[in-house]
Design an enzyme around this catalytic site. Sequence first.
Site, PDB file in Angstrom:
ATOM      1  N   HIS A 160       0.843  -1.193   0.000  1.00  0.00           N
ATOM      2  CA  HIS A 160       0.000   0.000   0.000  1.00  0.00           C
ATOM      3  C   HIS A 160       0.879   1.244   0.000  1.00  0.00           C
ATOM      4  O   HIS A 160       1.900   1.305   0.686  1.00  0.00           O
ATOM      5  CB  HIS A 160      -0.915   0.012   1.227  1.00  0.00           C
ATOM      6  CG  HIS A 160      -2.001   1.038   1.133  1.00  0.00           C
ATOM      7  ND1 HIS A 160      -1.891   2.284   1.692  1.00  0.00           N
ATOM      8  CD2 HIS A 160      -3.207   1.008   0.501  1.00  0.00           C
ATOM      9  CE1 HIS A 160      -2.988   2.976   1.433  1.00  0.00           C
ATOM     10  NE2 HIS A 160      -3.799   2.226   0.705  1.00  0.00           N
ATOM     11  N   HIS A 161       0.484   2.247  -0.802  1.00  0.00           N
ATOM     12  CA  HIS A 161       1.342   3.410  -1.011  1.00  0.00           C
ATOM     13  C   HIS A 161       1.546   4.224   0.270  1.00  0.00           C
ATOM     14  O   HIS A 161       2.511   4.983   0.382  1.00  0.00           O
ATOM     15  CB  HIS A 161       0.743   4.310  -2.098  1.00  0.00           C
ATOM     16  CG  HIS A 161       1.759   5.110  -2.860  1.00  0.00           C
ATOM     17  ND1 HIS A 161       2.747   5.846  -2.237  1.00  0.00           N
ATOM     18  CD2 HIS A 161       1.953   5.272  -4.183  1.00  0.00           C
ATOM     19  CE1 HIS A 161       3.492   6.443  -3.153  1.00  0.00           C
ATOM     20  NE2 HIS A 161       3.050   6.109  -4.336  1.00  0.00           N
ATOM     21  N   SER A 162       0.691   4.076   1.261  1.00  0.00           N
ATOM     22  CA  SER A 162       0.867   4.812   2.504  1.00  0.00           C
ATOM     23  C   SER A 162       2.120   4.372   3.249  1.00  0.00           C
ATOM     24  O   SER A 162       2.631   5.096   4.102  1.00  0.00           O
ATOM     25  CB  SER A 162      -0.358   4.636   3.412  1.00  0.00           C
ATOM     26  OG  SER A 162      -0.544   3.273   3.754  1.00  0.00           O
TER      27      SER A 162
END
Length: 507
Positions: free
Chosen positions: A164-166
Amino acid sequence: MGARTDGTDASAALRNRLPGLSISTSRTPAGRGAAQEPVSPTARLVKDVYIVVSFGFGAPLDLPVFRDGIQNQLARYRRFRSIQVMSKEGTLQWVVGTEVNVDSHIIFPTLDPAAVAADPDKAVEDYVASLSTLPMDHTRPAWEFHLLDIPTSEATFTAAARVHHSFGDGVSLITLFIAATRSAADPTRLPAMLPPPKRKGAIYALQRRPSPTAGFLAFLVWVCSYLVLAWHTVVDVWSFVATIVFIRDPPTLFMHASNSETRRTRFVHRSLSLDDIKFLKNVMNCTVNDVLVGVTSAALSQYYFRNSGDTRTSKLCVRSILIVNLRPTDSLQTYVNMIESGDSNDVKWGNRFGYIILPFHIAMHNDPLEYVRKTKRMVERKKRSLEVIFTNMVTEFTLKFFGAKAGAFIFNRMFKHVSIGFSNVSGPTEQVVFCGHPVKFIAPSVYGPPQALFVHYQSYGSAMKVILAVDEAVFPDYIQLLDDFSESLRLIKGAASSLSTTSIKND
């Protein structure tokens, strides 16, 4: 690739976990004393964006060794032991120190044997594309490795990592990757990396106020340099705001049809010669990024005029979002050293980037070098602006004072109103070993942004990978588009080779 990409079969394939492996690397179970920290404003904007990285390996898969590498090199880091939860106050928080069962993050899918036998490269490509349609379980840390033990034309086996890009942007994740690798030539040391780039442009060349003895002309030049910087910043920030509010790229074959839903994203890649790119950089007296943008402009032009039916004398401008790292240029080496020395908790993970709206001029030039020349002039102009800093500030200000919905509105409008996404990340300058296996290539990309085309460049060793994330409904001939990148670099290099360095610099 013949991967089982329909809902039932794909889900069944993803449930084919590694049997008999039970590994727990957690410190504190979630909800039972685990530490919490706020999710950064930028990370909240990418809640629907995922990073997919394909690793090609040059040796047969040794499953226990690979699994131990994941456990010891990745699962021990705090971000990879964190999940996002909603606090009582309605804000997203990282719960740090959750339990991690590495078995749940390593997936060994079963692909269609007939498809693999017919075309193993296509079978792997299809499976990686299917990841963009499958949900991720966010009750555990949102990362996983899909191991495809299938020999292809480039690798003995492939691992597709989905994160996930977070968890971080390209720079922070490549930092973690480098820290988890060792030099293939000397396994006792970290791999060699490029020296920190020297940032150029008026913004970095501004000097202190000249002394009174320097004279009036020096003082006037100093004042004018700030006035030019201020003017360019106002123009660029206005363009950024106008893009959010009402300016939208005209419909072209690079974009989704109006109101169409995003479909499956396909990830394809091609290796380009880094030596050829550096040759052009030196001959054209520009940067590697200038060359890459110029090659991209040339490739998009070839693709457009071949497929659109427009005359070759037509001209078009489409815009891209260029992701710019806001960390200091020496942060990559600094962070790698911190991780190596055991201070990984002090590393600033997450997403620290701004945006530049970068035009791509679609045209057919008789001289292929014109693509790089125009790019150099355009990028030099962008360097005389604080656009990237202000775009980041506007986003964070909106999130802080108007909330996540307002920030997401700005983020989505900005991306929907431009045609293409673009990024460039530097990797190790030599071959590396990751999780006990030699790495042949690294091909990162993303899915989730509304663009039908996202262009990524990743350097590794003597190669520069160009990776395209494409909506296969918009780009059914995506292989031809990929070919255009190789052909564009060949044409530009050929034109540069036929001229003397001096004549090009004085052009």
